[in-house]
Every structure is written in structure tokens, then in C-alpha cells.
Design a protein around this motif. Structure first.
Motif, PDB file in Angstrom:
ATOM      1  N   TYR A 104       0.004  -0.339  -3.794  1.00 41.40           N
ATOM      2  CA  TYR A 104       0.725  -1.432  -3.156  1.00 41.40           C
ATOM      3  C   TYR A 104       2.203  -1.073  -3.030  1.00 41.40           C
ATOM      4  N   LEU A 105       2.837  -1.655  -2.026  1.00 41.30           N
ATOM      5  CA  LEU A 105       4.274  -1.543  -1.885  1.00 41.30           C
ATOM      6  C   LEU A 105       4.826  -2.938  -1.607  1.00 41.30           C
ATOM      7  N   GLN A 106       5.481  -3.502  -2.604  1.00 41.28           N
ATOM      8  CA  GLN A 106       6.126  -4.797  -2.442  1.00 41.28           C
ATOM      9  C   GLN A 106       7.527  -4.556  -1.913  1.00 41.28           C
ATOM     10  N   MET A 107       7.808  -5.089  -0.734  1.00 36.82           N
ATOM     11  CA  MET A 107       9.093  -4.856  -0.077  1.00 36.82           C
ATOM     12  C   MET A 107       9.847  -6.179   0.018  1.00 36.82           C
ATOM     13  N   ASN A 108      10.946  -6.262  -0.692  1.00 35.42           N
ATOM     14  CA  ASN A 108      11.778  -7.462  -0.679  1.00 35.42           C
ATOM     15  C   ASN A 108      13.116  -7.164  -0.010  1.00 35.42           C
TER      16      ASN A 108
END
Length: 119
Positions: free
Chosen positions: A78-82
Motif C-alpha cells: 500500500y501507499l498512503q499519500m497525504n
């Protein structure tokens, strides 16, 4: 072996997205997994990677904003991009270093998912 990426889309600056990439097929072991990105007219650059032991590294441009994680039981990264910025606009490609029962280790790529950040 196949990698299926999902989660891209169009967002406004400051918003968030979560990318997922699931590996499937005759997998014996997965070593590193991660994400590259390629903006129009630019080379493909590493965004973040995570080892089988959970060690991570990421590009300076995304430190503090993006978080990489993996679910080894699901062969998924996963890549959580904020706090997304227009400069994050690119096609994001997942990768995985996979050993099958016939190949020691080979690098596999997902199909790419487009992330567009408007200002």
C-alpha cells in the motif's frame, strides 16, 4: 505472476489517496515491494519501498507525506499519500521482487495507476 494496482484518481491539492497493489500467481517468496512514479516527460523514479522485514525507504520529496506498508499474508503493498501536491501527478507503478519455484528472484511490475493532483 501478476501485480494488480488500484487506487489512483483525480484529487485536489492537500487531499489524500491510497494506492494498493496485489501480487498473485505461483509465488514462493516476495522480497521487496514498492512504488515508482513517472511524470510526463520525466524518468521513472523510486517513490518508496519496503522489505519483507518491514524496513522502508522513500524519496525525500515524499517523506512525511507518503507512507508505505504491506500485508504479507495478502501479498499486497500500500501507499498512503497525504497532503498531495500537483508535483505528485504521475503514473504510479508498483513493483515486487518475487521468487517463484522456478525462478530465483525477478522483478515484476504492475500496470500503472494514474494520480492527478489539481491545484
Amino acid at each position: 505472476v501478476q501485480l494488480q494496482a488500484s487506487g489512483g484518481g483525480l484529487v485536489q491539492a492537500g487531499e489524500s489517496l491510497r494506492l494498493s497493489c496485489a501480487a498473485s500467481g505461483s509465488i514462493f517468496r516476495i522480497n521487496a515491494m514498492g512504488w515508482y512514479r513517472q511524470a510526463p516527460g520525466k524518468q521513472r523514479d523510486l517513490v518508496a519501498a519496503i522489505t519483507s522485514g518491514g524496513s522502508t525507504n522513500s524519496a525525500d520529496s515524499v517523506k512525511g507525506r507518503f507512507t508505505i506498508s504491506r500485508d504479507s499474508a495478502r501479498n499486497t503493498v500500500y501507499l498512503q499519500m497525504n497532503s498531495l501536491k500537483p508535483d505528485d501527478t504521475a503514473v504510479y507503478y508498483c513493483f515486487a521482487d518475487i521468487a517463484t519455484r522456478t525462478v530465483v528472484v525477478s522483478m515484476y511490475w504492475g500496470q500503472g495507476t494514474l494520480v492527478t493532483v489539481s491545484s
